[in-house]
Design an enzyme around this catalytic site. Structure first.
Site, PDB file in Angstrom:
ATOM      1  N   LYS A 195      46.474  46.533  61.091  1.00  0.00           N
ATOM      2  CA  LYS A 195      47.429  46.538  62.195  1.00  0.00           C
ATOM      3  C   LYS A 195      48.805  46.996  61.701  1.00  0.00           C
ATOM      4  O   LYS A 195      49.332  47.976  62.163  1.00  0.00           O
ATOM      5  CB  LYS A 195      47.554  45.147  62.825  1.00  0.00           C
ATOM      6  CG  LYS A 195      46.493  44.763  63.846  1.00  0.00           C
ATOM      7  CD  LYS A 195      45.116  44.623  63.309  1.00  0.00           C
ATOM      8  CE  LYS A 195      44.092  44.288  64.355  1.00  0.00           C
ATOM      9  NZ  LYS A 195      43.401  43.017  64.140  1.00  0.00           N
TER      10      LYS A 195
ATOM     11  N   ASP B  58      47.314  33.128  60.495  1.00  0.00           N
ATOM     12  CA  ASP B  58      46.737  34.463  60.622  1.00  0.00           C
ATOM     13  C   ASP B  58      47.862  35.360  61.127  1.00  0.00           C
ATOM     14  O   ASP B  58      48.274  35.257  62.278  1.00  0.00           O
ATOM     15  CB  ASP B  58      45.574  34.401  61.621  1.00  0.00           C
ATOM     16  CG  ASP B  58      44.937  35.774  61.866  1.00  0.00           C
ATOM     17  OD1 ASP B  58      45.439  36.774  61.328  1.00  0.00           O
ATOM     18  OD2 ASP B  58      43.927  35.822  62.597  1.00  0.00           O
TER      19      ASP B  58
ATOM     20  N   TRP C  76      41.138  35.155  68.500  1.00  0.00           N
ATOM     21  CA  TRP C  76      41.050  35.080  67.037  1.00  0.00           C
ATOM     22  C   TRP C  76      41.120  33.643  66.559  1.00  0.00           C
ATOM     23  O   TRP C  76      40.387  33.244  65.657  1.00  0.00           O
ATOM     24  CB  TRP C  76      42.122  35.947  66.375  1.00  0.00           C
ATOM     25  CG  TRP C  76      41.949  37.401  66.691  1.00  0.00           C
ATOM     26  CD1 TRP C  76      42.810  38.205  67.392  1.00  0.00           C
ATOM     27  CD2 TRP C  76      40.822  38.243  66.353  1.00  0.00           C
ATOM     28  NE1 TRP C  76      42.284  39.471  67.506  1.00  0.00           N
ATOM     29  CE2 TRP C  76      41.088  39.520  66.879  1.00  0.00           C
ATOM     30  CE3 TRP C  76      39.628  38.025  65.654  1.00  0.00           C
ATOM     31  CZ2 TRP C  76      40.193  40.590  66.724  1.00  0.00           C
ATOM     32  CZ3 TRP C  76      38.734  39.090  65.506  1.00  0.00           C
ATOM     33  CH2 TRP C  76      39.021  40.347  66.037  1.00  0.00           C
TER      34      TRP C  76
HETATM   35  C1  LIG Z   1      42.336  42.164  64.172  1.00  0.00           C
HETATM   36  C2  LIG Z   1      42.543  40.729  63.978  1.00  0.00           C
HETATM   37  C3  LIG Z   1      41.610  39.937  63.282  1.00  0.00           C
HETATM   38  C4  LIG Z   1      40.307  40.493  62.755  1.00  0.00           C
HETATM   39  O1  LIG Z   1      40.521  41.236  61.643  1.00  0.00           O
HETATM   40  P1  LIG Z   1      39.294  41.857  60.803  1.00  0.00           P
HETATM   41  O2  LIG Z   1      40.038  42.451  59.651  1.00  0.00           O
HETATM   42  O3  LIG Z   1      38.628  42.852  61.679  1.00  0.00           O
HETATM   43  O4  LIG Z   1      38.409  40.761  60.403  1.00  0.00           O
HETATM   44  C5  LIG Z   1      41.897  38.608  63.092  1.00  0.00           C
HETATM   45  N1  LIG Z   1      43.035  38.067  63.573  1.00  0.00           N
HETATM   46  C6  LIG Z   1      43.945  38.774  64.246  1.00  0.00           C
HETATM   47  C7  LIG Z   1      45.189  38.123  64.742  1.00  0.00           C
HETATM   48  C8  LIG Z   1      43.730  40.141  64.471  1.00  0.00           C
HETATM   49  O5  LIG Z   1      44.638  40.850  65.133  1.00  0.00           O
END
Ligand SMILES: *Cc1c(COP(=O)(O)O)cnc(C)c1O
Length: 361
Positions: free
Chosen positions: A196, A172, A103
């Site tokens: 998540k 993030d 990511w």
């Molecule tokens: C799942 C995830 C993403 C991607 O998220 P989307 O909502 O599908 O764009 C980005 N960063 C992390 C750490 C993730 O777990």
């Protein structure tokens, strides 16, 4: 499958059962409106109360002071990869990124596409992203430092946040937001795709410190500017109403049933502790992340062979334990144990893992 399984999916992921039941109970007639929450106007008092309450609960749970704005955006965490440099990295300046996995790599790429000046000041790519880098020296005059607090695919997590010497940290937090308390004053922006740890897919929580908004260039398209969402309380256009509503219920569950983030962290530590202990003591399973970098949310491990891994995932399903296959890019196994994963679910997994060793070890 007749009943509900123990769901270890990485995302979209398990939601608290009481939340699903509450949704079910009020799906046809939301609070006496005679309509579903999916049918009411986003300008109605019904939805207004939902989004206000969700915002208030985010502020309270994370102990945000008045300098932070809470926003609900669309486009996933992935849209933030490009919006962050677009809005917050002025031309002529550079930003520091720490690369801790897939990511983070994508976030770096999206800044690069825009021709922005990026310094990857630390990376754990040399060991297949199995650890969180330490003792990082950040650039002088960097516009921000970007990290990924929990690496969903590689199973690593920052145990504590780096000292950036006052430079705004951007994280993030898609896969560990609300899993533990932290000091928000370090951060200029926090973002998290909901699917998540917060709710269903379709909404991204963005928390931005007000002074960061001064950087937003005038020339950006309306929908790509943070200021648009700030000025319109996340309702410049139609927000993802159902997803925001579900977040509201998840946050209510966190506050009223769990008792806040300190309590949540205790439970999460217990769950992760049980699972890592089962791995470490087995002489069979092997954790893929270095011990001090292990994630409390995504527990990644290997078995002695790929055939055994396949068999493990298949037999787990037969035992009512789903979602244990590792990410397609890395293979192996992964148990995602987000906030809504119960201790009972983790215990059931540990029992199955022990049994599997007895039969195959
Ligand atoms: C799942 C995830 C993403 C991607 O998220 P989307 O909502 O599908 O764009 C980005 N960063 C992390 C750490 C993730 O777990």
């Amino acid at each position: 499958m007749k009943g509900r399984i123990h769901n270890f999916n990485a995302g979209p992921a398990v939601l608290p059962l009481p939340v699903l039941e509450e949704i079910q109970a009020e799906l046809l007639n939301f609070k006496g409106s005679g309509m579903s929450i999916t049918e009411v106007s986003h300008r109605s008092k019904w939805f207004d109360e939902v989004i206000q309450d969700a915002t208030t609960r985010v502020r309270r749970l994370l102990k945000l002071d008045d300098s932070f704005r809470v926003l609900f955006l669309q486009g996933g965490a992935s849209l933030q990869f490009c919006m962050i440099p677009m809005n917050l990295l002025p031309d002529g300046q550079s930003a520091d990124y720490v690369n801790t996995g897939s990511w983070a790599t994508k976030a770096i790429k999206e800044a690069g596409i825009q021709g922005k000046a990026i310094n990857v000041v630390a990376s754990s790519e040399d060991k297949n992203f199995s650890y969180i880098p330490k003792d990082i020296s950040f650039s002088r005059d960097t516009a921000y430092v970007h990290i990924t607090s929990n690496n969903t695919i590689k199973g690593t997590q920052w145990a504590s946040f780096p000292d950036t010497g006052g430079v705004p940290l951007i994280s993030d937090m898609s896969s560990d937001i609300m899993s533990r308390p932290f000091d928000p004053s370090l951060f200029g922006l926090i973002y998290a795709g909901a699917q998540k740890n917060l709710g269903p897919a379709g909404v991204t929580l963005v928390i931005i410190r007000e002074d960061m908004l001064e950087r937003v260039p005038r020339g950006l398209p309306t929908m790509l500017k943070y200021t648009t969402y700030v000025d319109h309380n996340s309702m410049f256009n139609t927000p993802p109403c159902f997803a925001v509503y579900t977040i509201q219920l998840v946050l209510k569950w966190l506050e009223e049933t769990i008792g806040g983030l300190e309590k949540m962290e205790e439970v999460n530590r217990e769950k992760a502790g049980l699972l890592y202990k089962a791995i470490d003591e087995s002489g069979f399973y092997k954790g893929t992340a270095e011990k001090e970098s292990r994630s409390m949310m995504n527990v990644t491990f290997r078995l002695p062979s790929e055939d055994l891994e396949k068999q493990f995932v298949q037999q787990a399903i037969e035992h009512g334990l789903g979602g244990l296959k590792g990410h397609r890019s890395v293979g192996g196994c992964r148990a995602s144990i987000y906030n809504a994963t119960s201790l009972e679910a983790v215990k059931a997994l540990v029992d199955f893992m022990d049994e599997f060793v007895h039969e195959n070890g």
